[in-house]
Scaffold this active site. Structure first.
Site, PDB file in Angstrom:
ATOM      1  N   TYR A  67       0.839  -1.189   0.000  1.00  0.00           N
ATOM      2  CA  TYR A  67       0.000   0.000   0.000  1.00  0.00           C
ATOM      3  C   TYR A  67       0.883   1.250   0.000  1.00  0.00           C
ATOM      4  CZ  TYR A  67      -4.270   2.674   0.958  1.00  0.00           C
ATOM      5  OH  TYR A  67      -5.342   3.522   0.856  1.00  0.00           O
TER       6      TYR A  67
ATOM      7  N   ASN B 288     -15.052   4.933   3.994  1.00  0.00           N
ATOM      8  CA  ASN B 288     -15.990   4.665   2.901  1.00  0.00           C
ATOM      9  C   ASN B 288     -17.047   5.751   2.704  1.00  0.00           C
ATOM     10  OD1 ASN B 288     -14.723   2.206   2.169  1.00  0.00           O
ATOM     11  ND2 ASN B 288     -15.756   1.168   3.852  1.00  0.00           N
TER      12      ASN B 288
ATOM     13  N   SER C 231     -20.083  -2.814  -3.010  1.00  0.00           N
ATOM     14  CA  SER C 231     -19.008  -2.552  -2.060  1.00  0.00           C
ATOM     15  C   SER C 231     -19.486  -1.568  -1.001  1.00  0.00           C
ATOM     16  CB  SER C 231     -17.786  -1.973  -2.781  1.00  0.00           C
ATOM     17  OG  SER C 231     -18.076  -0.674  -3.282  1.00  0.00           O
TER      18      SER C 231
ATOM     19  N   VAL D  84     -18.251   1.358  -0.292  1.00  0.00           N
ATOM     20  CA  VAL D  84     -18.331   2.686  -0.908  1.00  0.00           C
ATOM     21  C   VAL D  84     -19.542   2.758  -1.826  1.00  0.00           C
ATOM     22  CG1 VAL D  84     -17.217   4.310  -2.481  1.00  0.00           C
ATOM     23  CG2 VAL D  84     -15.862   3.168  -0.729  1.00  0.00           C
TER      24      VAL D  84
ATOM     25  N   ARG E 129     -21.326  -7.710 -10.115  1.00  0.00           N
ATOM     26  CA  ARG E 129     -20.943  -8.988 -10.696  1.00  0.00           C
ATOM     27  C   ARG E 129     -22.093  -9.997 -10.564  1.00  0.00           C
ATOM     28  NH1 ARG E 129     -19.095 -13.175  -7.966  1.00  0.00           N
ATOM     29  NH2 ARG E 129     -18.656 -11.866  -6.135  1.00  0.00           N
TER      30      ARG E 129
ATOM     31  N   ARG F 156     -23.787 -13.388  -9.710  1.00  0.00           N
ATOM     32  CA  ARG F 156     -23.488 -14.299  -8.604  1.00  0.00           C
ATOM     33  C   ARG F 156     -24.739 -15.076  -8.253  1.00  0.00           C
ATOM     34  NH1 ARG F 156     -21.492 -10.077  -4.863  1.00  0.00           N
ATOM     35  NH2 ARG F 156     -21.198  -9.019  -6.855  1.00  0.00           N
TER      36      ARG F 156
ATOM     37  N   PHE G 195      -9.151   9.280  -7.254  1.00  0.00           N
ATOM     38  CA  PHE G 195      -9.519   9.772  -5.926  1.00  0.00           C
ATOM     39  C   PHE G 195      -8.946   8.875  -4.850  1.00  0.00           C
ATOM     40  CE2 PHE G 195     -12.053  10.056  -2.103  1.00  0.00           C
ATOM     41  CZ  PHE G 195     -12.149  11.424  -1.926  1.00  0.00           C
ATOM     42  N   TRP G 196      -8.380   9.513  -3.806  1.00  0.00           N
ATOM     43  CA  TRP G 196      -7.829   8.806  -2.650  1.00  0.00           C
ATOM     44  C   TRP G 196      -8.199   9.612  -1.417  1.00  0.00           C
ATOM     45  CZ3 TRP G 196      -2.000   8.540  -1.065  1.00  0.00           C
ATOM     46  CH2 TRP G 196      -1.826   7.492  -0.151  1.00  0.00           C
TER      47      TRP G 196
ATOM     48  N   LYS H  87     -19.746 -10.107   5.362  1.00  0.00           N
ATOM     49  CA  LYS H  87     -20.104  -8.811   5.910  1.00  0.00           C
ATOM     50  C   LYS H  87     -18.850  -8.065   6.338  1.00  0.00           C
ATOM     51  CE  LYS H  87     -24.451 -10.673   7.757  1.00  0.00           C
ATOM     52  NZ  LYS H  87     -25.260 -10.890   8.987  1.00  0.00           N
TER      53      LYS H  87
END
Length: 404
Positions: free
Chosen positions: A92, A181, A208, A210, A230, A232, A327-328, A394
């Site tokens: 990271y 988030n 997600s 976010v 996605r 599933r 974006f961070w 979760k």
């Protein structure tokens, strides 16, 4: 009769063997343990690597009274985020600062390289140092300094590195997860395009943490969202959940890539330009999503879950004047004033208290104060191995109790 000491040694040896079987590895892991029998506890590591191998629990002495302009806090809940795993692995961009003060002798060591895991968490003020105003015992605070080391029972922190949040109206889980988030979602929705009620936003990775925050904040603002996920098992259940949060449409990536999908979007929007797209996936599906954007739109990327590059047609830049951003949230904190940070958290807290931004579905992993350091180490390493295998559906929150 077997002595008590020998019994404990046999117990820890058996646990180490069991952990090796649990993790599917052929070696027995050794833990660095403390001789302290009671006090605070932290989940630490001394070198980067697989979290299921390098993390261990260490007990250290109780905190002394706080020095001037600092407070002693007790952590209530601390999330385990994907970025936290990346930090431990050493991949990271932001690096943690060694915690020299966590010595079993209480003296610390300038030569030590001991790191406490965790970047986000909710804490309660237990003692206030001289010179502090605006904070008192039992206040809730969150960390604003990156890589604060939050997988710990108690800690001394500078008043500049925390922000008070309201106790009433917020759950512990909401407050513990409000610094990464939800701010990411809020800022991406507000910093690049001025959107008004009825405007449209597209995003991938919509399930997600976010993504779910984007859906709720957008709905509170009167925005329409098209959300990609996605395919599933139980996809209808997921779609129903996201629609319940306020999503306008929820679509799989397979549907997105269909030939007639762009016509369907035009029908949904009435031909209105879509001026904001949010990307945490990259790869081919993001290329398809970007083609839905209209004139003078902005594509904001905050992740690359597919581990594929972002590839965009040149025509989007030439003919639609597309602008792309990265974006961070950590950079946002570094570049904003304390007043701006405080204003952001007040806004998010208001949304949460008014029921417009729900806390994440979560599980709480308790590291009990009655566990020995070896037992706690086993629990943490096993949890990290299960995370790597996708065994938690979760949000996972960590509660570390002081040792008894």
């Amino acid at each position: 009769m077997i002595s008590t000491l020998r019994t404990r040694h046999l117990f820890f040896a058996l646990n180490r063997q069991l952990l090796g079987l649990t993790l599917g590895q052929g070696q027995v892991h050794n833990f660095a343990t403390s001789s302290i029998t009671s006090g605070n506890r932290a989940i630490v590591y001394t070198s980067n690597g697989d979290p299921s191998s390098v993390l261990y629990a260490q007990t250290f002495p109780n905190l002394p009274p706080p020095p001037p302009n600092t407070v002693n806090v007790k952590f209530l809940l601390s999330p385990i985020n994907p970025a936290d795993i990346n930090v431990i692995e050493g991949v990271y961009p932001t690096k943690p600062v060694p915690s020299h003060s966590l010595s079993t002798s209480g003296k610390g060591s300038k030569d030590s390289s001991l790191f406490v895991g965790g970047n986000e968490g909710l804490a309660e003020v237990v003692d206030v140092g001289p010179g502090i105003t605006g904070l008192q015992q039992r206040d809730w605070v969150v960390m604003t300094k990156p890589q604060s080391g939050t997988w710990i029972s108690s800690k001394n922190v500078s008043a500049q590195d925390i922000l008070k949040v309201p106790r009433s109206g917020l759950s512990e889980a909401q407050a513990a997860t409000m610094t990464v988030n939800p701010p990411t979602a809020y800022n991406m929705l507000h910093d690049y395009v001025e959107l008004g009620e009825g405007d449209w936003v597209v995003q991938n990775g919509a399930n997600s943490a976010v993504g779910q925050a984007v859906i709720q904040i957008a709905a509170a603002k009167g925005l329409q969202t098209i959300n990609f996920v996605r395919q599933r098992d139980q996809i209808d259940h997921l779609k129903e959940h996201l629609l319940g949060l306020g999503a306008t449409h929820v679509v799989t990536y397979e549907e997105l890539c269909g030939k007639s999908f762009r016509d369907k979007v035009k029908e949904w929007t009435g031909g209105k330009n879509i001026r904001l797209g949010l990307n945490c996936v990259s790869g081919k599906t993001t290329t398809f999503m970007a083609r839905l954007l209209g004139q003078d739109a902005h594509l904001v990327s905050y992740g690359a879950m597919s581990k594929e590059p972002l590839s965009l047609p040149t025509s989007l830049f030439i003919f639609k004047n597309l602008t792309c951003h990265g974006f961070w949230q950590s950079r946002w904190y570094l570049r904003r004033t304390p007043k701006e940070r405080e204003r952001l958290f007040k806004t998010l807290a208001s949304l949460m208290c008014n029921g417009k931004l729900k806390g994440p579905e979560h599980e709480v992993l308790v590291v009990s104060g009655t566990d020995e350091d070896n037992q706690a180490s086993l629990k943490i390493r096993d949890t990290m191995a299960r995370l790597a295998r996708g065994k938690f559906g979760k949000k996972l929150l960590l509660k570390i109790e002081e040792t008894l």
